[in-house]
Motif scaffolding. Structure first.
Motif, PDB file in Angstrom:
ATOM      1  N   PHE A  66     -16.264   4.086   9.319  1.00 36.93           N
ATOM      2  CA  PHE A  66     -15.146   4.428  10.174  1.00 36.93           C
ATOM      3  C   PHE A  66     -13.871   4.212   9.367  1.00 36.93           C
ATOM      4  O   PHE A  66     -13.728   3.193   8.688  1.00 36.93           O
ATOM      5  CB  PHE A  66     -15.122   3.537  11.431  1.00 36.93           C
ATOM      6  N   TRP A  67     -12.976   5.172   9.438  1.00 34.93           N
ATOM      7  CA  TRP A  67     -11.719   5.065   8.698  1.00 34.93           C
ATOM      8  C   TRP A  67     -10.717   4.264   9.502  1.00 34.93           C
ATOM      9  O   TRP A  67     -10.646   4.361  10.735  1.00 34.93           O
ATOM     10  CB  TRP A  67     -11.161   6.435   8.400  1.00 34.93           C
ATOM     11  N   SER A  68      -9.925   3.488   8.821  1.00 33.23           N
ATOM     12  CA  SER A  68      -8.886   2.697   9.469  1.00 33.23           C
ATOM     13  C   SER A  68      -7.575   3.475   9.469  1.00 33.23           C
ATOM     14  O   SER A  68      -7.511   4.610   9.005  1.00 33.23           O
ATOM     15  CB  SER A  68      -8.723   1.363   8.740  1.00 33.23           C
ATOM     16  N   ARG A  69      -6.542   2.825   9.984  1.00 28.60           N
ATOM     17  CA  ARG A  69      -5.223   3.437   9.988  1.00 28.60           C
ATOM     18  C   ARG A  69      -4.733   3.622   8.559  1.00 28.60           C
ATOM     19  O   ARG A  69      -5.013   2.801   7.698  1.00 28.60           O
ATOM     20  CB  ARG A  69      -4.219   2.524  10.696  1.00 28.60           C
ATOM     21  N   PRO A  70      -3.973   4.684   8.318  1.00 31.43           N
ATOM     22  CA  PRO A  70      -3.352   4.777   6.994  1.00 31.43           C
ATOM     23  C   PRO A  70      -2.310   3.671   6.850  1.00 31.43           C
ATOM     24  O   PRO A  70      -1.816   3.140   7.843  1.00 31.43           O
ATOM     25  CB  PRO A  70      -2.698   6.166   6.995  1.00 31.43           C
ATOM     26  N   SER A  71      -2.031   3.304   5.626  1.00 29.37           N
ATOM     27  CA  SER A  71      -1.082   2.223   5.398  1.00 29.37           C
ATOM     28  C   SER A  71      -0.156   2.566   4.238  1.00 29.37           C
ATOM     29  O   SER A  71      -0.557   3.220   3.284  1.00 29.37           O
ATOM     30  CB  SER A  71      -1.832   0.927   5.095  1.00 29.37           C
ATOM     31  N   THR A  72       1.080   2.123   4.331  1.00 27.11           N
ATOM     32  CA  THR A  72       2.008   2.275   3.217  1.00 27.11           C
ATOM     33  C   THR A  72       1.927   1.083   2.288  1.00 27.11           C
ATOM     34  O   THR A  72       2.566   1.050   1.254  1.00 27.11           O
ATOM     35  CB  THR A  72       3.459   2.402   3.732  1.00 27.11           C
ATOM     36  N   VAL A  86       0.771  -7.160   1.110  1.00 24.39           N
ATOM     37  CA  VAL A  86       2.191  -7.296   1.358  1.00 24.39           C
ATOM     38  C   VAL A  86       2.484  -6.512   2.620  1.00 24.39           C
ATOM     39  O   VAL A  86       2.169  -5.334   2.712  1.00 24.39           O
ATOM     40  CB  VAL A  86       2.996  -6.743   0.165  1.00 24.39           C
ATOM     41  N   SER A  87       3.064  -7.145   3.590  1.00 24.28           N
ATOM     42  CA  SER A  87       3.329  -6.514   4.865  1.00 24.28           C
ATOM     43  C   SER A  87       4.605  -5.688   4.779  1.00 24.28           C
ATOM     44  O   SER A  87       5.559  -6.066   4.121  1.00 24.28           O
ATOM     45  CB  SER A  87       3.473  -7.588   5.938  1.00 24.28           C
ATOM     46  N   GLY A  88       4.612  -4.566   5.464  1.00 22.00           N
ATOM     47  CA  GLY A  88       5.838  -3.778   5.533  1.00 22.00           C
ATOM     48  C   GLY A  88       5.572  -2.328   5.853  1.00 22.00           C
ATOM     49  O   GLY A  88       4.508  -1.795   5.567  1.00 22.00           O
ATOM     50  N   ALA A  89       6.560  -1.713   6.434  1.00 21.73           N
ATOM     51  CA  ALA A  89       6.490  -0.301   6.767  1.00 21.73           C
ATOM     52  C   ALA A  89       7.131   0.507   5.644  1.00 21.73           C
ATOM     53  O   ALA A  89       7.717  -0.036   4.713  1.00 21.73           O
ATOM     54  CB  ALA A  89       7.203  -0.042   8.087  1.00 21.73           C
ATOM     55  N   SER A  90       7.067   1.823   5.736  1.00 21.17           N
ATOM     56  CA  SER A  90       7.621   2.676   4.687  1.00 21.17           C
ATOM     57  C   SER A  90       9.136   2.802   4.808  1.00 21.17           C
ATOM     58  O   SER A  90       9.799   3.119   3.836  1.00 21.17           O
ATOM     59  CB  SER A  90       6.996   4.059   4.765  1.00 21.17           C
ATOM     60  N   ASN A  91       9.655   2.595   6.008  1.00 22.33           N
ATOM     61  CA  ASN A  91      11.087   2.752   6.283  1.00 22.33           C
ATOM     62  C   ASN A  91      11.575   4.172   6.020  1.00 22.33           C
ATOM     63  O   ASN A  91      12.732   4.380   5.695  1.00 22.33           O
ATOM     64  CB  ASN A  91      11.930   1.748   5.492  1.00 22.33           C
ATOM     65  N   VAL A 122      -3.222   8.957  12.005  1.00 20.93           N
ATOM     66  CA  VAL A 122      -2.223   9.723  11.269  1.00 20.93           C
ATOM     67  C   VAL A 122      -1.023   8.865  10.876  1.00 20.93           C
ATOM     68  O   VAL A 122      -0.554   8.918   9.749  1.00 20.93           O
ATOM     69  CB  VAL A 122      -1.746  10.934  12.109  1.00 20.93           C
ATOM     70  N   TYR A 123      -0.547   8.038  11.804  1.00 20.81           N
ATOM     71  CA  TYR A 123       0.652   7.242  11.561  1.00 20.81           C
ATOM     72  C   TYR A 123       0.290   5.812  11.175  1.00 20.81           C
ATOM     73  O   TYR A 123      -0.689   5.256  11.652  1.00 20.81           O
ATOM     74  CB  TYR A 123       1.537   7.204  12.820  1.00 20.81           C
ATOM     75  N   THR A 124       1.127   5.216  10.330  1.00 18.21           N
ATOM     76  CA  THR A 124       0.911   3.829   9.926  1.00 18.21           C
ATOM     77  C   THR A 124       1.445   2.892  10.992  1.00 18.21           C
ATOM     78  O   THR A 124       2.268   3.264  11.814  1.00 18.21           O
ATOM     79  CB  THR A 124       1.627   3.527   8.598  1.00 18.21           C
ATOM     80  N   SER A 125       0.970   1.647  10.956  1.00 18.98           N
ATOM     81  CA  SER A 125       1.491   0.647  11.883  1.00 18.98           C
ATOM     82  C   SER A 125       2.786   0.076  11.314  1.00 18.98           C
ATOM     83  O   SER A 125       3.093   0.262  10.135  1.00 18.98           O
ATOM     84  CB  SER A 125       0.465  -0.465  12.099  1.00 18.98           C
ATOM     85  N   GLY A 126       3.519  -0.645  12.127  1.00 19.36           N
ATOM     86  CA  GLY A 126       4.785  -1.222  11.690  1.00 19.36           C
ATOM     87  C   GLY A 126       4.621  -2.212  10.556  1.00 19.36           C
ATOM     88  O   GLY A 126       5.422  -2.260   9.635  1.00 19.36           O
ATOM     89  N   SER A 127       3.571  -3.007  10.592  1.00 16.57           N
ATOM     90  CA  SER A 127       3.355  -4.002   9.543  1.00 16.57           C
ATOM     91  C   SER A 127       2.590  -3.439   8.360  1.00 16.57           C
ATOM     92  O   SER A 127       2.637  -3.984   7.263  1.00 16.57           O
ATOM     93  CB  SER A 127       2.578  -5.189  10.104  1.00 16.57           C
ATOM     94  N   GLY A 128       1.859  -2.363   8.572  1.00 15.96           N
ATOM     95  CA  GLY A 128       1.012  -1.816   7.525  1.00 15.96           C
ATOM     96  C   GLY A 128      -0.309  -2.536   7.406  1.00 15.96           C
ATOM     97  O   GLY A 128      -1.109  -2.217   6.541  1.00 15.96           O
ATOM     98  N   LEU A 129      -0.559  -3.519   8.267  1.00 17.98           N
ATOM     99  CA  LEU A 129      -1.760  -4.341   8.157  1.00 17.98           C
ATOM    100  C   LEU A 129      -2.599  -4.357   9.431  1.00 17.98           C
ATOM    101  O   LEU A 129      -3.454  -5.219   9.586  1.00 17.98           O
ATOM    102  CB  LEU A 129      -1.368  -5.779   7.793  1.00 17.98           C
TER     103      LEU A 129
END
Length: 189
Positions: A66-72, A86-91, A122-129
């Motif tokens: 199963f694929w997880s959310r994409p992450s930046t 490292v936590s963080g969004a793409s901004n 399709v969309y990343t989460s706010g933390s990326g994690l």
């Protein structure tokens, strides 16, 4: 001079209390009451090697999983790297061409795999994690995994149901499927 001496002693006493005694007390309480959570909710394999954390999303690219959310976030996992991220969004602003290109790439990858794109695939989460995907995102991948692994889709549906976390305290958030736990259950199946 007496007031100055009193101020120094009070400062040292508060520093000792807040910098050493209280953190040590909380550390001991955490290790006694909730050792799994206090140590990062780490999951190990049969050989005792840490393979991930229940709290941190990890990339799964193989068609067998199963694929997880994409992450930046560039995850630093692997045999030679510790399991940290490292936590963080793409901004990136919604009008940014890089963001649009990344989203279009995710949508086309999902469509090529015959998966109906859902927002969390399709969309990343706010933390990326974020370690969870929605139930719909997991259901959208069942047919792909069933055909690749030769497993009955209804059995995969039950694995998804078993690895679905309910709302926090029954009212906060939405139910979600922890991708790492689901993929481990899939391998054990």
């Amino acid at each position: 001079m007496r007031q100055f001496n009193k101020a120094i002693r009070s400062t040292l006493a508060l520093w000792l209390l807040t910098a050493f005694i209280y953190p040590l007390f909380m550390l001991i309480c955490g290790q006694i009451a909730l050792p799994f959570q206090a140590n990062g909710s780490l999951i190990t394999n049969n050989q005792g090697k840490v393979i991930g954390s229940v709290l941190i999303g990890q990339p799964f690219k193989s068609d067998r999983y199963f694929w997880s959310r994409p992450s930046t976030v560039n995850y630093s996992t692997g045999p030679e790297a510790p399991i940290t991220g490292v936590s963080g969004a793409s901004n990136l602003a919604p009008s940014n061409p890089e963001l649009l290109k990344r989203i279009q790439g995710e949508v086309s990858r999902l469509k090529q795999a015959n998966i109906t794109p859902t927002a969390d695939l399709v969309y990343t989460s706010g933390s990326g994690l974020d370690p969870h995907i929605s139930i719909d995102a997991a259901q959208a991948q069942v047919q792909r995994i069933a055909s690749i692994r030769g497993i009955n889709p209804e059995k995969l549906q039950s694995l998804v149901a078993e690895n679905t976390d309910s709302r926090f305290l029954g009212i906060f958030g939405e139910p979600g499927v922890n991708v790492l736990k689901l993929n481990l259950a899939l391998d054990a199946f």
